[in-house]
Enzyme design. Structure first.
Site, PDB file in Angstrom:
ATOM      1  N   SER A 156      15.068 121.120  55.479  1.00 22.47           N
ATOM      2  CA  SER A 156      15.713 120.146  54.862  1.00 22.47           C
ATOM      3  C   SER A 156      16.110 120.015  53.857  1.00 22.47           C
ATOM      4  CB  SER A 156      14.425 119.292  55.130  1.00 22.47           C
ATOM      5  OG  SER A 156      13.845 119.514  56.906  1.00 22.47           O
ATOM      6  N   TYR A 194      17.463 108.016  56.777  1.00 21.43           N
ATOM      7  CA  TYR A 194      16.733 109.434  56.162  1.00 21.43           C
ATOM      8  C   TYR A 194      15.399 109.032  57.317  1.00 21.43           C
ATOM      9  CZ  TYR A 194      13.623 112.177  53.512  1.00 21.43           C
ATOM     10  OH  TYR A 194      12.567 113.241  53.076  1.00 21.43           O
ATOM     11  N   THR A 196       0.248 125.651  52.080  1.00 23.24           N
ATOM     12  CA  THR A 196       0.485 126.377  50.046  1.00 23.24           C
ATOM     13  C   THR A 196       0.740 124.343  50.244  1.00 23.24           C
ATOM     14  OG1 THR A 196       1.974 126.420  50.548  1.00 23.24           O
ATOM     15  CG2 THR A 196       0.845 128.461  50.945  1.00 23.24           C
ATOM     16  N   GLU A 208      18.076 121.793  52.376  1.00 22.31           N
ATOM     17  CA  GLU A 208      18.916 121.830  52.215  1.00 22.31           C
ATOM     18  C   GLU A 208      19.913 120.611  52.856  1.00 22.31           C
ATOM     19  OE1 GLU A 208      17.398 126.037  51.939  1.00 22.31           O
ATOM     20  OE2 GLU A 208      17.521 124.674  53.976  1.00 22.31           O
ATOM     21  N   HIS A 262       4.200 124.064  49.463  1.00 22.56           N
ATOM     22  CA  HIS A 262       5.473 124.728  49.532  1.00 22.56           C
ATOM     23  C   HIS A 262       5.839 122.589  49.986  1.00 22.56           C
ATOM     24  CE1 HIS A 262       9.157 125.803  49.893  1.00 22.56           C
ATOM     25  NE2 HIS A 262       9.333 125.649  51.333  1.00 22.56           N
ATOM     26  N   ALA A 288      12.125 117.977  59.511  1.00 20.95           N
ATOM     27  CA  ALA A 288      11.036 117.779  60.009  1.00 20.95           C
ATOM     28  C   ALA A 288       9.499 119.154  58.729  1.00 20.95           C
ATOM     29  CB  ALA A 288      10.379 118.261  61.650  1.00 20.95           C
ATOM     30  N   VAL A 289       9.166 118.159  58.225  1.00 21.03           N
ATOM     31  CA  VAL A 289       8.313 119.100  56.447  1.00 21.03           C
ATOM     32  C   VAL A 289       7.062 119.021  57.335  1.00 21.03           C
ATOM     33  CG1 VAL A 289       8.149 119.357  54.043  1.00 21.03           C
ATOM     34  CG2 VAL A 289      10.842 118.459  54.952  1.00 21.03           C
ATOM     35  N   ILE A 290       6.695 120.190  57.825  1.00 26.11           N
ATOM     36  CA  ILE A 290       4.684 120.038  57.977  1.00 26.11           C
ATOM     37  C   ILE A 290       4.321 120.575  57.008  1.00 26.11           C
ATOM     38  CG2 ILE A 290       3.964 120.468  59.817  1.00 26.11           C
ATOM     39  CD1 ILE A 290       6.707 120.490  62.288  1.00 26.11           C
TER      40      ILE A 290
END
EC number: 2.5.1.78
Length: 156
Positions: A57, A114, A87, A59, A89, A81-83
Site C-alpha cells: 500500500s 480510495y 508495532t 507504493e 508501522h 489492506a493495511v492491518i
C-alpha cells in the site's frame, strides 16, 4: 438552485485502472474482484479495465500518480489492506498512502477512488472485503463511476 452530481452510469469509452497492492493479497484480491465485477455490471467493457499491481500500500501513490498523469484512465481505483501489527508501522503506511493518493488525485485532476482498508484485525479486513460489511472494492468502483460522470458534466 441547479444541482450537478454524477450518476452511476458507464460511459462506453470510459477507462478504469485498478492499482492494487500485492501485500495482504488474500484480502486485496477480493477487493479487486469486487471492483472489477461492479464495473462490469455497470457496462464497462473488459478491454477498458486495467489492473496494475504494486508491492504494498505504501507504493500505491506513485503508481496511481503515473497512471493518472499518463492519461491511461478516466478514473483510478486504489486498492490495498493495511492491518495493525505489533508495532506502529501500519499507522505510518496508512497515513502516507492516504495522503499520497489524495495528492495524486489533486495533482492530476483524475478521480481516484480510495479502496484501501485500514483495519485493526484480519477479521475486520475479511468483513470489509466481501462478507458482513460488504466489499469496499465494489464501493470504490461505484464512486469511480459516479466521479467520471461528474467530471464529464463539469467539463461540458
Amino acid at each position: 438552485m441547479q444541482v450537478t452530481e454524477g450518476q452511476l452510469v458507464a460511459l462506453q469509452d470510459a477507462r478504469f485502472a485498478l492499482v492494487a497492492a500485492r501485500f495482504n493479497d488474500l484480502i486485496v484480491d477480493r477487493l479487486i474482484d469486487g471492483a472489477a465485477d461492479t464495473l462490469r455490471r455497470h457496462g464497462v467493457p473488459e478491454e477498458h479495465l486495467e489492473l496494475i499491481r504494486v508491492p504494498g500500500s505504501f507504493e500505491l501513490p506513485l503508481a496511481v500518480q503515473r497512471v493518472a498523469d499518463a492519461g491511461r484512465a478516466d478514473a483510478v481505483i486504489a486498492l490495498g489492506a493495511v492491518i495493525r501489527g505489533g508495532t506502529d508501522h501500519h499507522q505510518y503506511v496508512a497515513a502516507e498512502c492516504t495522503k499520497g493518493v489524495a495528492q495524486a488525485m489533486m495533482g492530476s485532476g483524475v478521480p481516484v477512488s480510495y479502496g484501501v482498508l485500514t483495519v485493526e484485525t484480519v477479521e475486520q479486513a475479511i468483513e470489509r472485503a466481501g462478507t458482513k460489511a460488504g466489499n469496499k472494492g465494489a464501493e470504490a468502483a461505484l464512486s469511480a463511476l459516479e466521479m467520471v460522470d461528474l467530471m464529464r458534466q463539469l467539463e461540458a
